[in-house]
Design a protein around this motif. Structure first.
Motif, PDB file in Angstrom:
ATOM      1  N   LEU A 165       0.844  -1.196   0.000  1.00 15.38           N
ATOM      2  CA  LEU A 165       0.000   0.000   0.000  1.00 15.38           C
ATOM      3  C   LEU A 165       0.880   1.247   0.000  1.00 15.38           C
ATOM      4  CD1 LEU A 165      -2.764   1.399   0.301  1.00 15.38           C
ATOM      5  CD2 LEU A 165      -2.520   1.142   2.777  1.00 15.38           C
ATOM      6  N   ALA A 166       1.913   1.234   0.846  1.00 17.52           N
ATOM      7  CA  ALA A 166       2.843   2.362   0.862  1.00 17.52           C
ATOM      8  C   ALA A 166       3.601   2.434  -0.457  1.00 17.52           C
ATOM      9  CB  ALA A 166       3.820   2.204   2.026  1.00 17.52           C
ATOM     10  N   GLU A 167       3.925   1.270  -1.005  1.00 13.55           N
ATOM     11  CA  GLU A 167       4.700   1.218  -2.230  1.00 13.55           C
ATOM     12  C   GLU A 167       3.941   1.815  -3.414  1.00 13.55           C
ATOM     13  OE1 GLU A 167       5.657  -2.672  -3.993  1.00 13.55           O
ATOM     14  OE2 GLU A 167       7.719  -2.230  -3.424  1.00 13.55           O
ATOM     15  N   THR A 168       2.613   1.678  -3.396  1.00 10.76           N
ATOM     16  CA  THR A 168       1.825   2.233  -4.510  1.00 10.76           C
ATOM     17  C   THR A 168       1.943   3.750  -4.573  1.00 10.76           C
ATOM     18  OG1 THR A 168      -0.185   2.365  -3.154  1.00 10.76           O
ATOM     19  CG2 THR A 168       0.144   0.359  -4.447  1.00 10.76           C
ATOM     20  N   ARG A 169       2.275   4.374  -3.470  1.00  9.50           N
ATOM     21  CA  ARG A 169       2.474   5.826  -3.447  1.00  9.50           C
ATOM     22  C   ARG A 169       3.842   6.212  -3.992  1.00  9.50           C
ATOM     23  NH1 ARG A 169       0.462   8.782   0.178  1.00  9.50           N
ATOM     24  NH2 ARG A 169       0.842  10.362  -1.423  1.00  9.50           N
ATOM     25  N   HIS A 216       8.833  -0.665   7.096  1.00  6.68           N
ATOM     26  CA  HIS A 216       9.635   0.481   7.550  1.00  6.68           C
ATOM     27  C   HIS A 216       9.152   1.811   6.987  1.00  6.68           C
ATOM     28  CE1 HIS A 216      11.598  -0.674   3.744  1.00  6.68           C
ATOM     29  NE2 HIS A 216      12.054   0.566   3.665  1.00  6.68           N
ATOM     30  N   ASP A 217       8.600   1.820   5.771  1.00 13.57           N
ATOM     31  CA  ASP A 217       8.150   3.079   5.167  1.00 13.57           C
ATOM     32  C   ASP A 217       6.629   3.180   5.067  1.00 13.57           C
ATOM     33  OD1 ASP A 217      10.447   4.568   4.827  1.00 13.57           O
ATOM     34  OD2 ASP A 217      10.915   3.718   2.859  1.00 13.57           O
ATOM     35  N   ILE A 218       5.916   2.450   5.924  1.00 18.30           N
ATOM     36  CA  ILE A 218       4.459   2.466   5.869  1.00 18.30           C
ATOM     37  C   ILE A 218       3.904   3.878   6.072  1.00 18.30           C
ATOM     38  CG2 ILE A 218       4.216   1.921   8.340  1.00 18.30           C
ATOM     39  CD1 ILE A 218       1.972   0.576   5.525  1.00 18.30           C
ATOM     40  N   GLY A 219       4.659   4.715   6.778  1.00 20.55           N
ATOM     41  CA  GLY A 219       4.205   6.091   7.037  1.00 20.55           C
ATOM     42  C   GLY A 219       4.133   6.961   5.792  1.00 20.55           C
ATOM     43  N   LYS A 220       4.714   6.500   4.689  1.00 14.31           N
ATOM     44  CA  LYS A 220       4.666   7.301   3.462  1.00 14.31           C
ATOM     45  C   LYS A 220       3.245   7.470   2.927  1.00 14.31           C
ATOM     46  CE  LYS A 220       9.347   6.716   1.626  1.00 14.31           C
ATOM     47  NZ  LYS A 220      10.176   6.191   0.522  1.00 14.31           N
ATOM     48  N   VAL A 221       2.330   6.620   3.366  1.00 17.83           N
ATOM     49  CA  VAL A 221       0.935   6.785   2.915  1.00 17.83           C
ATOM     50  C   VAL A 221       0.376   8.120   3.393  1.00 17.83           C
ATOM     51  CG1 VAL A 221       0.484   4.304   2.806  1.00 17.83           C
ATOM     52  CG2 VAL A 221       0.005   5.546   4.928  1.00 17.83           C
ATOM     53  N   GLY A 222       0.990   8.704   4.414  1.00 18.98           N
ATOM     54  CA  GLY A 222       0.505   9.971   4.936  1.00 18.98           C
ATOM     55  C   GLY A 222       1.181  11.202   4.358  1.00 18.98           C
ATOM     56  N   ILE A 223       2.099  11.004   3.431  1.00 19.87           N
ATOM     57  CA  ILE A 223       2.815  12.129   2.818  1.00 19.87           C
ATOM     58  C   ILE A 223       2.095  12.550   1.529  1.00 19.87           C
ATOM     59  CG2 ILE A 223       5.019  12.909   1.854  1.00 19.87           C
ATOM     60  CD1 ILE A 223       5.050  12.280   4.874  1.00 19.87           C
ATOM     61  N   PRO A 224       1.811  13.839   1.353  1.00 25.17           N
ATOM     62  CA  PRO A 224       1.106  14.305   0.150  1.00 25.17           C
ATOM     63  C   PRO A 224       1.854  13.953  -1.136  1.00 25.17           C
ATOM     64  CG  PRO A 224       1.206  16.036   1.817  1.00 25.17           C
ATOM     65  CD  PRO A 224       2.102  14.929   2.290  1.00 25.17           C
ATOM     66  N   ASP A 225       1.089  13.671  -2.183  1.00 29.45           N
ATOM     67  CA  ASP A 225       1.693  13.284  -3.461  1.00 29.45           C
ATOM     68  C   ASP A 225       2.667  14.329  -4.002  1.00 29.45           C
ATOM     69  OD1 ASP A 225       0.408  10.902  -3.516  1.00 29.45           O
ATOM     70  OD2 ASP A 225      -1.132  11.479  -4.964  1.00 29.45           O
ATOM     71  N   HIS A 226       2.342  15.609  -3.839  1.00 27.04           N
ATOM     72  CA  HIS A 226       3.195  16.634  -4.438  1.00 27.04           C
ATOM     73  C   HIS A 226       4.579  16.665  -3.805  1.00 27.04           C
ATOM     74  CE1 HIS A 226       1.816  19.032  -0.945  1.00 27.04           C
ATOM     75  NE2 HIS A 226       2.919  19.757  -1.143  1.00 27.04           N
ATOM     76  N   LEU A 234      13.583  18.466  -2.813  1.00 24.63           N
ATOM     77  CA  LEU A 234      12.562  19.029  -1.932  1.00 24.63           C
ATOM     78  C   LEU A 234      13.059  20.324  -1.299  1.00 24.63           C
ATOM     79  CD1 LEU A 234      11.366  15.824  -0.024  1.00 24.63           C
ATOM     80  CD2 LEU A 234      10.350  16.853  -2.054  1.00 24.63           C
ATOM     81  N   THR A 235      12.132  21.240  -1.072  1.00 25.60           N
ATOM     82  CA  THR A 235      12.463  22.453  -0.332  1.00 25.60           C
ATOM     83  C   THR A 235      12.634  22.083   1.138  1.00 25.60           C
ATOM     84  OG1 THR A 235      10.175  22.986   0.210  1.00 25.60           O
ATOM     85  CG2 THR A 235      11.022  23.771  -1.929  1.00 25.60           C
ATOM     86  N   PRO A 236      13.280  22.945   1.934  1.00 25.84           N
ATOM     87  CA  PRO A 236      13.415  22.653   3.366  1.00 25.84           C
ATOM     88  C   PRO A 236      12.068  22.373   4.026  1.00 25.84           C
ATOM     89  CG  PRO A 236      14.858  24.455   2.768  1.00 25.84           C
ATOM     90  CD  PRO A 236      14.016  24.178   1.550  1.00 25.84           C
ATOM     91  N   GLU A 237      11.040  23.122   3.646  1.00 21.68           N
ATOM     92  CA  GLU A 237       9.719  22.919   4.239  1.00 21.68           C
ATOM     93  C   GLU A 237       9.150  21.553   3.827  1.00 21.68           C
ATOM     94  OE1 GLU A 237      10.608  25.566   2.449  1.00 21.68           O
ATOM     95  OE2 GLU A 237      10.840  27.027   4.099  1.00 21.68           O
ATOM     96  N   GLU A 238       9.320  21.216   2.548  1.00 19.49           N
ATOM     97  CA  GLU A 238       8.831  19.921   2.070  1.00 19.49           C
ATOM     98  C   GLU A 238       9.599  18.772   2.730  1.00 19.49           C
ATOM     99  OE1 GLU A 238       7.389  21.152  -2.455  1.00 19.49           O
ATOM    100  OE2 GLU A 238       9.498  20.621  -2.082  1.00 19.49           O
ATOM    101  N   TRP A 239      10.883  18.977   2.917  1.00 16.74           N
ATOM    102  CA  TRP A 239      11.690  17.935   3.549  1.00 16.74           C
ATOM    103  C   TRP A 239      11.232  17.665   4.981  1.00 16.74           C
ATOM    104  CZ3 TRP A 239      13.990  13.753   2.924  1.00 16.74           C
ATOM    105  CH2 TRP A 239      14.952  13.261   3.813  1.00 16.74           C
ATOM    106  N   GLU A 240      10.857  18.716   5.687  1.00 14.93           N
ATOM    107  CA  GLU A 240      10.347  18.528   7.049  1.00 14.93           C
ATOM    108  C   GLU A 240       9.072  17.696   7.046  1.00 14.93           C
ATOM    109  OE1 GLU A 240      11.767  19.272   9.983  1.00 14.93           O
ATOM    110  OE2 GLU A 240      13.494  19.797   8.713  1.00 14.93           O
ATOM    111  N   ILE A 241       8.236  17.941   6.045  1.00 11.76           N
ATOM    112  CA  ILE A 241       7.009  17.134   5.937  1.00 11.76           C
ATOM    113  C   ILE A 241       7.354  15.688   5.592  1.00 11.76           C
ATOM    114  CG2 ILE A 241       4.873  16.804   4.613  1.00 11.76           C
ATOM    115  CD1 ILE A 241       4.753  19.859   4.318  1.00 11.76           C
TER     116      ILE A 241
END
Length: 362
Positions: A165-169, A216-226, A234-241
């Protein structure tokens, strides 16, 4: 004539008259086989049909009953056959010795037919009961093993479904899950006897580590696609997200663990891995900036596995590095990004890492 469902009894005596008497008494109800020596008895006892009970004379030339019984107990095919000693030795000490040797009963000569039949019937009934219990236990053990294997399979499928599921992102990851899983297993197995890791890395924990690694990367489902799919830096702000995926993953697993009726060991390890696999040995990682041994062992192994795989795989922002270049980068990170002992183990297992990478290549 006895039918095929009747018990088989082997009678052993060096005197033909004794064999004849016992044979005539027993053959009305049982399938009877006879042997006139200890060596012949051992041969018959191992041939089909295997006897259900043996009536064994003690005083025989060449090989007495005690020696025959000892041999029967030493042979797996005959070890469980009950043996009744039938002998003219009628002293209490003789009977005690016979029972101590492993006989289930002791009948003295001259035999009394009613006593022999009663003793034989009792021992055969006990054997049938033991065989039934043994068969039931074997069935139950097989059923438990089958259900455990089924549960393990369901668990593995569920883990991989969540990881996929995380991988599909993040479609570039391909076989990343399988490779990192095997890298972690390789490191953990190689470190099993290391003084710093031995207390933690038992066989069950190693299995749980490998089982947990794909999450290990299951949390990536919560990161916005953009942000997650952005082809540029990534910008510093995007990297923090982006960095919040570690905490998002551990929180999701924590919730799953809380929903379980009891503690699930591999989930606890999966939570550690998800939360801390971006920590660095020198404290410059995230999300907590942990240093050295404060980073869980599971996450230290995952950190190296994850970075190595990222190095050897092509990404939109980088080419795939050759194995030797990736290895040099890992070694350069010893004591900074990675636990030095984990890096040393990686160096020893480098050929295994390469083999895993090639086996599960994109």
């Amino acid at each position: 004539m006895p039918d095929n469902n009747q018990s088989t009894i082997l009678i052993v005596d060096d005197t033909p008259e004794n064999l004849s008497v016992l044979g005539e008494l027993l053959q009305r109800s049982y399938r009877v086989r006879a042997a006139n020596s200890g060596r012949r008895a051992l041969q018959i006892a191992q041939s089909q049909p295997i006897p259900d009970l043996i009536l064994l004379d003690v005083m025989m030339p060449e090989m007495d009953g005690y020696a025959v019984l000892a041999q029967l107990r030493a042979i797996p095919a005959t070890a469980q056959i009950p043996v009744i000693f039938v002998t003219a030795m009628d002293a209490i000490e003789d009977e005690e010795h016979g029972l101590d040797c492993g006989a289930v009963d002791y009948i003295t000569k001259p035999i009394r037919p009613a006593v022999v039949l009663a003793r034989v019937r009792t021992q055969l009934e006990l054997k049938r009961a033991r065989d039934f219990l043994r068969d039931q236990n074997s069935y139950l053990e097989a059923e438990v093993a089958r259900r455990m294997a089924e549960n393990q399979l369901i668990q593995q499928v569920s883990i991989h479904a969540l990881a996929r599921l995380a991988e599909t992102r993040d479609p570039e990851t391909g076989n990343h899950l399988r490779r990192t899983q095997e890298y972690v297993r390789t490191l953990a197995t190689a470190l099993q006897d290391h003084p710093r890791f031995a207390a933690y890395l038992d066989h069950r924990t190693i299995d749980d580590l490998a089982k947990s690694a794909p999450l290990h990367d299951i949390g990536k489902v919560g990161i916005p696609d953009h942000i997650l799919l952005k082809p540029d830096k990534l910008t510093p702000e995007e990297w923090e997200i982006m960095k919040t995926h570690a905490e998002l993953g551990s929180h999701a697993i924590d919730q799953a663990e809380a929903d379980a009726d009891k503690s699930v060991e591999f989930l606890a390890i999966a939570k550690e891995i998800a939360h801390y696999h971006h920590e660095k040995w020198d404290g410059s990682g995230y999300p907590e900036g942990r240093v050295g041994d404060a980073i869980p062992i599971s996450a230290r192994l995952m950190a190296l596995a994850d970075v190595f795989d990222a190095l050897i795989c092509k990404r939109c922002y980088k080419p795939a590095f050759p194995f030797d270049q990736a290895s040099r980068i890992i070694v350069e990170g010893s004591g900074k990004h990675f636990d030095p002992d984990v890096v040393a183990t990686f160096v020893r297992e480098f050929e295994t890492f390469k083999r895993i990478a090639l086996t599960y290549a994109e």
